[in-house]
Design a protein around this motif. Structure first.
Motif, PDB file in Angstrom:
ATOM      1  N   LEU A  57      -3.328   6.752   2.262  1.00 38.39           N
ATOM      2  CA  LEU A  57      -1.922   6.863   2.640  1.00 38.39           C
ATOM      3  C   LEU A  57      -1.778   7.296   4.095  1.00 38.39           C
ATOM      4  O   LEU A  57      -0.958   6.740   4.844  1.00 38.39           O
ATOM      5  N   GLN A  85      -6.908   9.190  -2.234  1.00 38.99           N
ATOM      6  CA  GLN A  85      -5.693   8.392  -2.185  1.00 38.99           C
ATOM      7  C   GLN A  85      -4.834   8.784  -0.982  1.00 38.99           C
ATOM      8  O   GLN A  85      -4.262   7.916  -0.308  1.00 38.99           O
ATOM      9  N   THR A 124       0.827  -1.202   0.000  1.00 41.59           N
ATOM     10  CA  THR A 124       0.000   0.000   0.000  1.00 41.59           C
ATOM     11  C   THR A 124       0.866   1.258   0.000  1.00 41.59           C
ATOM     12  O   THR A 124       0.643   2.191  -0.783  1.00 41.59           O
ATOM     13  N   LEU A 161       0.977   3.922  -3.185  1.00 41.12           N
ATOM     14  CA  LEU A 161       0.480   5.277  -2.987  1.00 41.12           C
ATOM     15  C   LEU A 161       1.598   6.318  -3.018  1.00 41.12           C
ATOM     16  O   LEU A 161       1.326   7.509  -3.159  1.00 41.12           O
ATOM     17  N   ALA A 210       1.374   8.366  -6.007  1.00 44.17           N
ATOM     18  CA  ALA A 210       0.233   9.274  -6.107  1.00 44.17           C
ATOM     19  C   ALA A 210       0.599  10.703  -5.713  1.00 44.17           C
ATOM     20  O   ALA A 210      -0.017  11.652  -6.191  1.00 44.17           O
TER      21      ALA A 210
END
Length: 282
Positions: free
Chosen positions: A240, A236, A164, A168, A171
């Motif tokens: 995070l 997103q 994860t 991310l 992003a």
């Protein structure tokens, strides 16, 4: 902090204030985590007392507070008529702040968003050497991968958090044109409702990145009043933020209140946030 350390920290806070000419006969613990926050009485000054490992954070927080106060940011201010510095006593780092009597009502989303907009505007007026949010992600990835730092983290959850954080990371990378200084963790617990209006606290988390990273910490209703934000990126960033928060809870030496609950709940929040932004397979 552990009970024995808390007692020492309280005495260090009181003694520091007394040495500066303040009357600090009593102390009320307002928050107790990796550092404690005290209301000193009857001088009515707030003391933030941190162990040696957080000395640099305390010093950085004082610098941030001083710079932001000069540009009228909606932040809690250091105690007036005292030198803006961190004091060392009994190995603790102590900073002294203005105490604000809380107002009982909740902060409406529109006022929350307005405070965050004004805070972001103030942050654009100052020059601070602050880390990028990707540095925070890098630290979390190292700790997820280090079984000595996070020994109790189960294998499947370790892999999930690592994947994860890695996915991310992209992003919020590469968009330097839209980046600026941020609060870093402007969640509801770090926004006081005072007679002066909403004021942000816990300024040591100041970092650089997109405003959406800050908005990921705020309630979803607040984001609706910040139309210039990329709402997809906010979702997103919310995932995070939860991944980072959860990683810290699995640290061997973490002292967050009710840590066992938040270890499990944090993982659930990460999964829910990923589903909400269409990344459930991350």
């Amino acid at each position: 902090m552990e009970a024995s350390e808390t007692c020492r920290a309280v005495e260090a806070g009181k003694a520091t204030a007394s040495a500066l000419g303040l009357q600090a006969d009593d102390a009320v613990v307002i928050n107790n985590s990796d550092r404690i926050v005290l209301r000193l009485l009857p001088c009515d000054v707030l003391a933030r007392v941190a162990p040696p490992a957080h000395r640099a954070d305390s010093q950085f927080e004082v610098v941030v507070a001083r710079e932001l106060a000069e540009v009228g940011a909606p932040v809690a201010e250091l105690a007036p008529r005292l030198q803006a510095r961190v004091h060392m006593r009994d190995d603790f780092a102590i900073s002294l702040w203005t105490y604000y009597e809380p107002v009982g009502s909740e902060i409406a989303p529109a006022y929350y968003a307005d405070a965050l907009k004004r805070h972001h505007a103030a942050l654009r007026k100052v020059e601070l050497d602050a880390p990028h949010v990707t540095e925070r992600i890098a630290v979390a990835l190292r700790e997820v991968g280090d079984r000595e730092v996070t020994p109790a983290l189960p294998g499947r959850d370790r892999e999930f958090l690592g994947n994860t954080l890695s996915s991310l990371h992209a992003a919020i990378s590469g968009g330097e044109a839209g980046e600026q200084l941020l609060h870093g963790e402007p969640h509801p617990g770090n926004l006081l409702n005072t007679r002066r209006g909403p004021l942000f606290v816990d300024l040591a988390t100041c970092c650089r990145g997109p405003i959406e990273f800050d908005l990921g910490h705020a309630p979803e209703e607040v984001v609706e009043h910040y139309p210039e934000a990329d709402h997809g990126l906010v979702r997103q960033c919310r995932a995070l933020d939860w991944a980072l928060f959860t990683t810290w809870r699995w640290r061997r030496d973490d002292q967050f209140p009710d840590r066992s609950h938040w270890r499990v709940e944090g993982l659930n929040r990460v999964r829910a946030a990923l589903d909400h932004c269409g990344l459930g397979g991350a």
